[in-house]
Design a protein around this motif. Structure first.
Motif, PDB file in Angstrom:
ATOM      1  N   LYS A 269      48.740  41.407  75.705  1.00  0.00           N
ATOM      2  CA  LYS A 269      49.558  40.363  76.333  1.00  0.00           C
ATOM      3  C   LYS A 269      50.532  39.825  75.290  1.00  0.00           C
ATOM      4  O   LYS A 269      50.365  38.741  74.727  1.00  0.00           O
TER       5      LYS A 269
ATOM      6  N   ASP B  86      54.132  40.562  84.132  1.00  0.00           N
ATOM      7  CA  ASP B  86      53.073  39.781  83.486  1.00  0.00           C
ATOM      8  C   ASP B  86      51.735  39.940  84.199  1.00  0.00           C
ATOM      9  O   ASP B  86      50.678  40.000  83.563  1.00  0.00           O
TER      10      ASP B  86
ATOM     11  N   ASP C  31      48.393  41.484  82.454  1.00  0.00           N
ATOM     12  CA  ASP C  31      47.155  40.707  82.450  1.00  0.00           C
ATOM     13  C   ASP C  31      46.016  41.524  83.046  1.00  0.00           C
ATOM     14  O   ASP C  31      44.897  41.536  82.511  1.00  0.00           O
TER      15      ASP C  31
END
Length: 449
Positions: A229, A431, A435
């Motif tokens: 991340k 994102d 994740d």
């Protein structure tokens, strides 16, 4: 079909078995009993002469020792599931050709014979691997396989298309994306790129190359889990998903398996793609099979116009994941000494060169004695000189750390290629996909360690 992944219970049971290492013979050339029968598993490549050459090499060993070798195949598509099924059914081969992360994965399952002493004993006969390839075959200070060759991905482009479009040949992933946009002609059924995030090396290999070249690894230098991340991983995912925007690729690209990009590049439907030298083999073979002068001229022109460039680099350098094939002995073997003898034979510079000459550049040896023997062969032309450098840019699974069972399982899980597909197909955000992938990777490391 059995899953490509094992349960925690099965994994730990295998790991316990790994502690009982099989005793190694004390000689460099293990004895072979007359009448010995071995099973050898090898990769069925798209270059059929390579397969036949390995079969012939194994047969020569059998003739020499009054033994026999049954050659069985796996493919890019079923390599993970076929080996796992064999492990679960206690039906592994005597000698198995292992792709990049398999020695770490299968030794972690307690399936491979410790070949450390044997490797040292035959080093004078077969040679040494380069420092960046050797770790593929090792876990800690133990050797579980002997490296044979690297089957690398190169960046194939149509030279005439780039020249006509006055587009620079790409050196980086960013330049490749820019070239795709400049050369794209969807109305003419011609696309700037053909890159599928499939569950074969044509997908997960490119994704690893993309990550490593941007400085992204899911493990630290000591092999422990580290989060992806990061801003660098966002750059990686943006590239991986941007190439699916604005019709830069054929509509069916995500359905391609290992041969889809080959076929579309040779048909001149795409301007560029990542692929091994099998494209060159197919085009050379097409010239040889031309039925008249006109057809031969057309195919010779196509052969001259196709160019295999080094795989693109990124902001952090050029780090290319490739299929580093090695040879291992499974503990289920009834005659491990004969299995080692077969490996010593196959890896000798003489036999390696004989196989390599039938591989059309796909088979790039890594042991120094075989590399020396093959120098003249790889000076054939521009593409072959690039093929010869395959090991130079090689980075193994788990970069920048060592190849571990956990790193190998991350690759086998296909999480790396499924992540961009979540964005492209399921319309997740970048994102969100990162994740999701990060949690999957952490789960693997928490399970395996």
């Amino acid at each position: 079909m059995p899953s490509g992944r094992l349960s925690r219970r099965n994994f730990l049971a295998g790991a316990v078995g790994a502690s009982a290492a099989l005793a190694l013979p004390g000689v460099a050339a293990p004895a072979v009993k007359k009448g010995t029968s071995l099973r050898l598993w090898i990769l069925k490549t798209y270059v059929e002469p390579t397969n036949k050459a390995i079969e012939a090499s194994a047969a020569r060993w059998g003739e020499k020792h009054g033994a026999s070798v049954t050659v069985e195949y796996f493919t890019f598509e079923d390599v993970q599931t076929k080996y796992v099924a064999a492990i679960e059914n206690k039906n592994t081969p005597d000698v198995g050709q292992l792709e990049t992360s398999a020695p770490a994965r299968f030794s972690g399952m307690g399936q491979l014979v410790d070949l450390t002493s044997f490797a040292r004993q035959i080093e004078g006969q077969v040679g040494k691997p380069p420092a960046n390839v050797a770790p593929v075959t090792m876990v800690g200070d133990k050797i579980y396989a002997l490296p044979w060759y690297v089957m690398a991905g190169f960046w194939y482009v149509w030279r005439d298309v780039f020249e006509k479009g006055k587009v620079k040949l790409p050196n980086t992933f960013e330049e490749a994306k820019q070239a795709a946009a400049a050369l794209n002609r969807p109305k003419d059924n011609f696309y700037g790129m053909g890159q599928s995030w499939n569950r074969t090396a044509d997908g997960y290999g490119v994704m690893q190359s993309l990550m490593y070249s941007h400085g992204v690894g899911w493990a630290s230098k000591d092999g422990k889990y580290q989060s992806i991340k990061t801003a660098k991983m966002q750059q990686v995912m943006k590239w991986a998903t941007d190439i699916y925007k604005d019709n830069l690729q054929p509509a069916d690209t995500l359905t391609w398996t290992g041969s889809g990009n080959n076929e579309n590049f040779i048909a001149k439907n795409i301007a560029q793609t990542s692929n091994g030298p099998s494209i060159t083999f197919a085009m050379e073979n097409a010239v040889a099979k031309a039925t008249d002068a006109k057809e031969k001229k057309q195919r010779e022109e196509a052969l001259a116009n196709h160019l295999a460039l080094p795989h693109p680099g990124g902001p952090d350098g050029r780090r290319m994941w490739a299929i580093a094939m090695s040879m291992g002995v499974f503990k289920n073997s009834k005659d491990p000494e004969a299995a080692m003898s077969l490996i010593a034979h196959l890896l000798s510079p003489e036999e390696t060169l004989r196989v390599m000459k039938d591989s059309y550049g796909q088979f790039t040896p890594v042991l120094d004695k075989a590399r020396t023997a093959s120098k003249e062969y790889f000076n054939k032309n521009e593409n072959y000189r690039t093929f010869a450098r395959a090991a130079e840019w090689f980075s193994a699974t788990g970069w920048p750390g060592p190849v571990t069972a956990a790193a190998a399982e991350v690759q086998a899980s296909n999480v790396l290629t499924d992540a961009p597909a979540k964005v492209i197909v399921d319309k997740w955000s970048v994102d969100q996909a990162i994740d999701w992938a990060d949690k999957k990777i952490k789960e693997i490391y928490d399970t395996i360690g």
